[in-house]
Design a protein around this motif. Structure first.
Motif, PDB file in Angstrom:
ATOM      1  N   SER A   8      10.133   5.183  -8.149  1.00 48.29           N
ATOM      2  CA  SER A   8      10.288   3.837  -8.712  1.00 48.29           C
ATOM      3  C   SER A   8      11.539   3.223  -8.104  1.00 48.29           C
ATOM      4  CB  SER A   8      10.407   3.896 -10.227  1.00 48.29           C
ATOM      5  OG  SER A   8      11.558   4.618 -10.582  1.00 48.29           O
ATOM      6  N   LYS A   9      11.766   1.960  -8.397  1.00 53.88           N
ATOM      7  CA  LYS A   9      12.917   1.229  -7.849  1.00 53.88           C
ATOM      8  C   LYS A   9      13.015   1.390  -6.335  1.00 53.88           C
ATOM      9  CE  LYS A   9      15.845   1.022 -11.879  1.00 53.88           C
ATOM     10  NZ  LYS A   9      17.212   0.989 -12.349  1.00 53.88           N
ATOM     11  N   LEU A  10      11.956   1.040  -5.662  1.00 49.83           N
ATOM     12  CA  LEU A  10      11.938   1.198  -4.209  1.00 49.83           C
ATOM     13  C   LEU A  10      12.318  -0.117  -3.532  1.00 49.83           C
ATOM     14  CD1 LEU A  10       8.646   3.225  -4.021  1.00 49.83           C
ATOM     15  CD2 LEU A  10      10.887   4.062  -3.322  1.00 49.83           C
ATOM     16  N   THR A  14       4.348   9.188   7.247  1.00 52.79           N
ATOM     17  CA  THR A  14       5.454   9.836   6.544  1.00 52.79           C
ATOM     18  C   THR A  14       6.583   8.830   6.395  1.00 52.79           C
ATOM     19  OG1 THR A  14       4.873  11.959   7.524  1.00 52.79           O
ATOM     20  CG2 THR A  14       7.075  11.772   6.576  1.00 52.79           C
ATOM     21  N   VAL A  15       7.075   8.696   5.180  1.00 54.38           N
ATOM     22  CA  VAL A  15       8.193   7.774   4.964  1.00 54.38           C
ATOM     23  C   VAL A  15       9.454   8.561   4.646  1.00 54.38           C
ATOM     24  CG1 VAL A  15       6.794   5.831   4.175  1.00 54.38           C
ATOM     25  CG2 VAL A  15       7.667   7.469   2.508  1.00 54.38           C
ATOM     26  N   THR A  16      10.572   7.995   5.034  1.00 52.84           N
ATOM     27  CA  THR A  16      11.876   8.595   4.729  1.00 52.84           C
ATOM     28  C   THR A  16      12.524   7.782   3.617  1.00 52.84           C
ATOM     29  OG1 THR A  16      12.053   9.161   7.055  1.00 52.84           O
ATOM     30  CG2 THR A  16      14.065   9.343   5.738  1.00 52.84           C
ATOM     31  N   LEU A  17      12.905   8.473   2.572  1.00 53.02           N
ATOM     32  CA  LEU A  17      13.505   7.813   1.414  1.00 53.02           C
ATOM     33  C   LEU A  17      14.992   8.140   1.342  1.00 53.02           C
ATOM     34  CD1 LEU A  17      10.783   8.753  -1.236  1.00 53.02           C
ATOM     35  CD2 LEU A  17      10.916   6.694   0.174  1.00 53.02           C
ATOM     36  N   ALA A  18      15.817   7.118   1.296  1.00 50.75           N
ATOM     37  CA  ALA A  18      17.262   7.326   1.131  1.00 50.75           C
ATOM     38  C   ALA A  18      17.573   7.161  -0.351  1.00 50.75           C
ATOM     39  CB  ALA A  18      18.039   6.322   1.967  1.00 50.75           C
ATOM     40  N   ARG A  21       0.836  -1.201   0.000  1.00 46.68           N
ATOM     41  CA  ARG A  21       0.000   0.000   0.000  1.00 46.68           C
ATOM     42  C   ARG A  21       0.874   1.256   0.000  1.00 46.68           C
ATOM     43  NH1 ARG A  21      -5.264   0.240   1.087  1.00 46.68           N
ATOM     44  NH2 ARG A  21      -5.114  -1.965   1.655  1.00 46.68           N
ATOM     45  N   VAL A  22       1.907   1.230   0.806  1.00 46.59           N
ATOM     46  CA  VAL A  22       2.824   2.381   0.875  1.00 46.59           C
ATOM     47  C   VAL A  22       3.550   2.561  -0.464  1.00 46.59           C
ATOM     48  CG1 VAL A  22       4.976   3.191   1.943  1.00 46.59           C
ATOM     49  CG2 VAL A  22       3.146   2.228   3.375  1.00 46.59           C
ATOM     50  N   VAL A  23       4.078   1.464  -0.974  1.00 50.77           N
ATOM     51  CA  VAL A  23       4.860   1.542  -2.214  1.00 50.77           C
ATOM     52  C   VAL A  23       3.983   1.999  -3.380  1.00 50.77           C
ATOM     53  CG1 VAL A  23       6.070   0.117  -3.921  1.00 50.77           C
ATOM     54  CG2 VAL A  23       6.629  -0.104  -1.486  1.00 50.77           C
ATOM     55  N   ASN A  24       2.781   1.457  -3.460  1.00 53.65           N
ATOM     56  CA  ASN A  24       1.890   1.856  -4.555  1.00 53.65           C
ATOM     57  C   ASN A  24       1.586   3.351  -4.508  1.00 53.65           C
ATOM     58  OD1 ASN A  24       1.826  -0.767  -5.369  1.00 53.65           O
ATOM     59  ND2 ASN A  24      -0.288  -1.182  -4.754  1.00 53.65           N
ATOM     60  N   TYR A  25       1.358   3.865  -3.302  1.00 51.44           N
ATOM     61  CA  TYR A  25       1.050   5.292  -3.156  1.00 51.44           C
ATOM     62  C   TYR A  25       2.226   6.137  -3.625  1.00 51.44           C
ATOM     63  CZ  TYR A  25      -0.839   9.536  -0.944  1.00 51.44           C
ATOM     64  OH  TYR A  25      -1.339  10.788  -0.704  1.00 51.44           O
ATOM     65  N   LEU A  26       3.428   5.713  -3.219  1.00 52.77           N
ATOM     66  CA  LEU A  26       4.623   6.469  -3.621  1.00 52.77           C
ATOM     67  C   LEU A  26       4.780   6.450  -5.141  1.00 52.77           C
ATOM     68  CD1 LEU A  26       7.114   5.330  -0.841  1.00 52.77           C
ATOM     69  CD2 LEU A  26       6.350   7.682  -1.258  1.00 52.77           C
ATOM     70  N   THR A  80      16.064   3.463  -4.508  1.00 55.41           N
ATOM     71  CA  THR A  80      15.719   4.312  -3.380  1.00 55.41           C
ATOM     72  C   THR A  80      15.236   3.403  -2.262  1.00 55.41           C
ATOM     73  OG1 THR A  80      15.127   6.241  -4.702  1.00 55.41           O
ATOM     74  CG2 THR A  80      14.076   6.031  -2.551  1.00 55.41           C
ATOM     75  N   ARG A  81      15.832   3.549  -1.076  1.00 58.72           N
ATOM     76  CA  ARG A  81      15.446   2.707   0.045  1.00 58.72           C
ATOM     77  C   ARG A  81      14.475   3.438   0.967  1.00 58.72           C
ATOM     78  NH1 ARG A  81      20.340   2.410   2.675  1.00 58.72           N
ATOM     79  NH2 ARG A  81      19.216   1.506   4.418  1.00 58.72           N
ATOM     80  N   ILE A  82      13.420   2.762   1.361  1.00 56.53           N
ATOM     81  CA  ILE A  82      12.547   3.318   2.396  1.00 56.53           C
ATOM     82  C   ILE A  82      13.185   2.937   3.721  1.00 56.53           C
ATOM     83  CG2 ILE A  82      10.234   3.373   3.378  1.00 56.53           C
ATOM     84  CD1 ILE A  82       9.125   2.572   0.699  1.00 56.53           C
ATOM     85  N   VAL A  83      13.715   3.932   4.437  1.00 54.88           N
ATOM     86  CA  VAL A  83      14.481   3.631   5.648  1.00 54.88           C
ATOM     87  C   VAL A  83      13.727   3.906   6.939  1.00 54.88           C
ATOM     88  CG1 VAL A  83      16.729   3.931   4.541  1.00 54.88           C
ATOM     89  CG2 VAL A  83      15.630   5.897   5.625  1.00 54.88           C
ATOM     90  N   ASN A  84      12.627   4.662   6.842  1.00 53.05           N
ATOM     91  CA  ASN A  84      11.875   4.905   8.075  1.00 53.05           C
ATOM     92  C   ASN A  84      10.423   5.202   7.726  1.00 53.05           C
ATOM     93  OD1 ASN A  84      11.536   5.054  10.825  1.00 53.05           O
ATOM     94  ND2 ASN A  84      12.324   7.141  11.036  1.00 53.05           N
ATOM     95  N   ILE A  85       9.581   4.977   8.696  1.00 52.18           N
ATOM     96  CA  ILE A  85       8.159   5.295   8.541  1.00 52.18           C
ATOM     97  C   ILE A  85       7.657   5.796   9.880  1.00 52.18           C
ATOM     98  CG2 ILE A  85       7.412   2.891   9.013  1.00 52.18           C
ATOM     99  CD1 ILE A  85       5.215   3.501   6.792  1.00 52.18           C
ATOM    100  N   GLN A  86       6.857   6.853   9.843  1.00 58.53           N
ATOM    101  CA  GLN A  86       6.369   7.470  11.073  1.00 58.53           C
ATOM    102  C   GLN A  86       4.890   7.787  10.920  1.00 58.53           C
ATOM    103  OE1 GLN A  86       9.318  10.653  10.542  1.00 58.53           O
ATOM    104  NE2 GLN A  86      10.114  10.169  12.566  1.00 58.53           N
ATOM    105  N   PRO A  87       4.159   7.784  12.040  1.00 61.14           N
ATOM    106  CA  PRO A  87       2.743   8.138  11.942  1.00 61.14           C
ATOM    107  C   PRO A  87       2.568   9.641  11.703  1.00 61.14           C
ATOM    108  CG  PRO A  87       3.353   7.621  14.220  1.00 61.14           C
ATOM    109  CD  PRO A  87       4.572   7.405  13.383  1.00 61.14           C
ATOM    110  N   GLY A  88       1.532   9.993  10.957  1.00 63.23           N
ATOM    111  CA  GLY A  88       1.215  11.408  10.746  1.00 63.23           C
ATOM    112  C   GLY A  88       2.193  12.084   9.803  1.00 63.23           C
ATOM    113  N   ASP A  89       2.131  13.397   9.803  1.00 59.92           N
ATOM    114  CA  ASP A  89       2.946  14.178   8.873  1.00 59.92           C
ATOM    115  C   ASP A  89       4.173  14.735   9.587  1.00 59.92           C
ATOM    116  OD1 ASP A  89       4.057  15.748   6.968  1.00 59.92           O
ATOM    117  OD2 ASP A  89       2.291  17.019   6.642  1.00 59.92           O
ATOM    118  N   THR A  90       5.322  14.158   9.335  1.00 53.33           N
ATOM    119  CA  THR A  90       6.568  14.646   9.943  1.00 53.33           C
ATOM    120  C   THR A  90       7.498  15.163   8.852  1.00 53.33           C
ATOM    121  OG1 THR A  90       7.787  12.570   9.768  1.00 53.33           O
ATOM    122  CG2 THR A  90       6.381  12.825  11.707  1.00 53.33           C
TER     123      THR A  90
END
Lengths: 649, 649
Positions: free
Chosen positions: A163-165, A187-191, A151-156, A200-210
């Motif tokens: 792409s290339k996540l 909110t996801v953090t992309l490296a 769900r997260v990847v599709n949204y991104l 691109t690596r998804i390295v963190n995920i946090q609730p809400g808008d950070t």
């Protein structure tokens, strides 16, 4: 900051002085000699001046008679301007007005270069290595129960055209709970990949808008001191920084003794834990000072010399100190910071600056990066001066580098009264050309305790230019002053008598001290001479100099040229980058554009082992004079020395 | 293995029998009924046969009179052939020769498919995921003191034409010492990228030449049992294997109870540690059995259902059991095995099989991979039958999958005397069509203790075909036999009287048991009916069936077709892949070609939530008969049932 104009008479030299700085500082900067023995503490009472116009605060003590105070006498070291001033240095302090003809060169320090984040942005060089994205996901239901990560990847992909996540396990572990904490707002953090075409690596995920909070740490792992900066990745600003002594100091002062300790059972593990402990203290401090949530830190970039880097990564450094001085590696993969012991989130990747060789480490590569010398046409000489001095020459087309065994003289080592640049160290110096009485200014303006590296250069350059020592580093035996004396077959100059010091001993500079300094600067000069000659160039081709390292910020450039540490050139062409290693780490932390260049720059840096380079010994020996065997390399100094000889005849 | 021909009279059926198998086994396989109550232990003494020709070992006991022994009587369950035989089943055991007209169907089990490594090789499908390379490096000297890692990388580039190399930190840590252990002769392990254009990682380095030794582990993390195989990556051979109960069983028998435990404080951590502990025991065993050095293991591949995978990776599984049943992720990055707690070298990467949904996990994806169904034109029905049964239909163009809530009936759960397939479980069964006396054969040939899943299918199919139960799953109330009785309003059939069992109770099969089995098989049949109809196909389109899971290896295919668990088709078209999950893991461990397909296959597998698919309920209800509401779907059975009615009239 308020500044005042100070006109010194009878010299007729005007200088601007910041509020809060003393008149003795103004005099020194103006090249006006005033006898001072006590470092500026106000106890020797020798620095009497007359305030002819304007108003000062302080400067009155029991060292001055009331009558003299009424005449306008003040102690220069205790006087702080409250307005523009006209200050007369009384004849009793200079003894003979003829000295006025011999102006000493005003103190001239390197301009400090700093990172201009806006410029990076404008030049398109700001490519954030980590970015945050805010997602408002639809909630799953029976007809739409795809995995949370999908769900997260599709949204991104759909909303941010990513792409290339690739998703880290630490993120997968968090996803289910985080998504359900704030109704699938997250909110996801992309490296970002350093190489094009990378993932691109998804390295963190946090609730809400950070997404408005995204930070990085840059750290310089020095043998002596570790510096850490906390950076705002959205603005490029340094939010806080601090420094602390590397805890490894207890196990050895320099890299060689550290390596020896690492060879003991559990030594490597101990040193690794100790350096990380210091780093964690720094991290804690800068996080607290900036008042941010540690979870918002996305990355840490570290630069250090090859030994410090291998110790940090727990890589056996024993072959670094043994001929032929082979490091384990010069490139390191990205590593989970938590796996190294850093008190940082599981999502934080540590990027380690690559090195060139055993003695040209990541700190120097970072300095080359931070200074930007690898981007310019101009032929640049980069010098990081310390116990292990490193030099790099080159430009955007080529880079040659070498480590110099300069020895510890520039850090006060091997000098009888040498000390680190701490309170009580003589950092500035002038001499009365007739009486040979000194003007000692110490760090902190307290009674002298010793001599720091930059002070040593200033003292030796001044003594040499005033003819107190010759170009062989020997004291002039013919001068009529009690300050030059022979003790147990060794000639020395007394900088401060014991009752003027805080150590109850005469503070002296000896001929062996001079010899050590000359060998240290000879190693440097011989080093860059050799690099240049190996590529068919000479010192005249150098367009500019960049100094890095703690030492560089205090050194008086003209004085360094007088002793032949630096080649003679317009001081305007000399830049100081401060802690180049930290600066490089900061730049790499801020923008991937810099990280992308790093590996390429490292590959372009050709390392020379000076001990294996035939021409080095000749260049070194030729530099064992003040300033050099060949005075013609220093035309301005040669002219001044000739003028002095004329005026003395 | 020696086999003998056995001709049963008066049936006139010949069958081949392996040395060491009893005559009762031969009779069962031949479809020859002989009354046996004691499971084959030899205590009921009912299975008397006459050896008319040939020689047997055993079969003589106090149950037989000496006179009978002399006439050639033997107990079939204790008689083992030593030559080809002619065996007469005496009229006293079958009561009426007319029964001979009603042949029961011989036991028919699925062919077992196995991995053909040579075929993989020939087809070019063998692309080793990890390879070793032996390097004879030149030793560093003053003029050649490049970093150790650079020396290794350069050699690989020059001598093995490697490119895009990445070096793990664990390798960098080892390099300096390893190189110097055997004069710079060394062996590196290269992990190949799954995607083209990816990087090859150097994951291990060893002194000397170890290129002849390169191993991998494949593991199936089952809810009940964990299987591990040690593979030789040079030959593709399984060197050793073992299995052990998943230690998590103490925390719950099925995935739902495990998830509930994981929701307790520290529950997730506990379950993660426990499963890794079992895995480590298995790893230790297979390493010891194969007699290899653990450092030579280069990779581990793991497959398990979604819950087992999330628990292994310490990912909160709580949303798997809650509507709408969302898994955290279905794809996982490569992970350091040591970081998960595996007792494997720091260089070993764990590859985790991707899943499709919360209830179609990596074990099923591995099964689809292992069976190769995703490569073929033929429309295949893949079934992994257990508590959580999964079905996949499709071919090389498309794949649809679903999980069925079949319930635990196939594993003996919810059945009054149900038990796992262990010693004492009735696994084979026949009935005398006139007296309704049973022929029970148990696992281990000991007195009956209960009924295992495959035994249950055979019992129900046999009772149904012989008219003892009707298509509603109710016992025929009109039969004249003490074995059918009503106890507290519940009809049941007595399989074994208490003095013939090992539990001192009558072992019975009740109508509620029948109901549970019918619902379980209905869920399966309804499931694949639904998948097929959703893509516009019907059961007639199925070309072949692949069975996976422990259950599949023992089930009598014809019997499974009689109860309507499997669609009626030529048993030759049914293949058994054993532990499909382990097989897929083994294939992925052996060749990157398979790993490359995995993600693609996972994406192609369309998941159906049966509870959300409108047609499912109809298909399920229609399947709640023996074999189905629509007998025309089972034409061969229909024909046999009609013939029986004719013969009875």
């Amino acid at each position: 900051m308020q500044t005042y104009k100070v006109l010194f008479l009878p010299h007729n030299i005007e200088i601007a002085l910041n509020e809060g700085e003393s008149l003795i500082r103004a005099a020194m900067d103006a090249g006006v000699h005033i006898n001072v023995s006590c470092g500026g503490e106000g106890v020797c009472g020798k620095c009497r001046v007359i305030i002819e116009q304007g108003e000062v605060e302080g400067g009155i003590s029991e060292k001055l008679k009331q009558a003299d105070v009424e005449k306008g006498y003040r102690q220069a070291c205790q006087s702080f301007p409250k307005s523009d001033l006209v200050v007369r240095v009384p004849i009793e302090s200079t003894l003979d007005a003829s000295v006025l003809k011999r102006k000493s060169v005003p103190r001239n320090m390197a301009d400090i270069k700093q990172i201009d984040f806006e410029e990076l942005r404008e030049k398109g060089l700001f490519v954030p290595p980590v970015e945050k994205r805010y997602l408002e996901l639809s909630e799953p239901h029976a007809k739409d129960n795809i995995p949370d990560v999908t769900r997260v990847v599709n949204y991104l992909k759909q909303n941010y055209h990513e792409s290339k996540l690739e998703v880290d396990l630490s993120v997968i572990r968090k996803v289910p709970d985080v998504l359900r904490k704030d109704s699938f707002k997250t909110t996801v953090t992309l490296a970002r990949p350093v190489r094009e075409g990378g993932k691109t690596r998804i390295v963190n995920i946090q609730p809400g808008d950070t997404s408005g909070r995204n930070y990085a740490i840059a750290m310089d792992i020095g043998t002596t001191t570790i510096y850490g900066s906390l950076l705002d990745l959205l603005t490029g600003k340094v939010l806080s920084w601090t420094a602390d002594f590397n805890g490894q100091i207890s196990y050895g002062e320099d890299v060689i003794s550290r390596i020896m300790y690492a060879e003991k059972p559990d030594g490597l593990e101990t040193l690794q834990q100790v350096v990380v402990k210091t780093a964690n203290t720094i991290i804690k401090t800068i996080i607290q000072r900036a008042g941010i949530d540690p979870d918002e830190i996305s990355t840490i970039t570290l630069a250090g010399n090859t030994t410090m880097t291998q110790l940090l990564l727990k890589i056996n450094p024993m072959y670094i100190r043994r001929s032929p001085y082979v490091p384990a590696s010069t490139l390191y993969p990205p590593i989970k910071a938590a796996n190294l012991g850093f008190d940082l989130g599981d999502h934080v990747t540590a990027l380690i600056y690559p090195a060139v060789s055993s003695y040209v480490g990541g700190d120097i590569v970072a300095g080359v990066k931070g200074s930007g010398m690898y981007l310019n046409e101009e032929l640049t000489l980069f010098m990081d001066i310390g116990t292990n001095a490193e030099i790099v020459v080159g430009n955007k087309d080529w880079l040659a580098c070498a480590a110099c065994s300069a020895g510890p003289a520039f850090e006060g080592g091997g000098i009888t009264f040498g000390m680190r640049a701490a309170k009580g160290a003589i950092e500035d110096f002038s001499i009365d050309p007739l009486t040979y009485e000194p003007m000692n200014i110490t760090i902190g303006n307290i009674r002298p305790q010793g001599i720091c590296g930059s002070g040593l250069i200033t003292i030796v350059a001044t003594l040499f230019e005033q003819g107190v020592i010759n170009n062989n580093g020997k004291f002039n035996r013919d001068l009529n002053t009690p300050r030059i004396r022979e003790v147990e077959d060794v000639y020395e100059y007394v900088l401060a008598w014991k009752d003027e010091t805080s150590i109850d001993r005469d503070i002296v500079l000896t001929e062996p001290d001079l010899n050590n300094l000359i060998r240290a600067k000879g190693a440097m000069y011989g080093g860059y001479m050799t690099l240049l000659s190996e590529v068919g160039l000479s010192i005249e081709n150098i367009d500019r100099i960049i100094l890095a390292g703690g030492f560089g910020s205090f050194v008086d450039l003209e004085k360094a040229m007088i002793i032949g540490l630096l080649p003679e050139m317009d001081p305007e062409k000399v830049t100081y980058v401060g802690n180049g290693s930290l600066m490089g780490a900061i730049m790499s932390a801020l923008t991937n554009r810099v990280r992308k260049d790093v590996v390429q720059v490292t590959r372009r840096m050709t390392n020379f082992e000076l001990s294996e380079t035939a021409s080095y010994m000749d260049n070194y020996v030729a530099a064992l004079f003040l300033p050099h065997t060949d005075l013609n390399r220093f035309p301005k100094l040669k002219q001044r020395l000739e003028q002095r000889q004329v005026s003395e005849q």
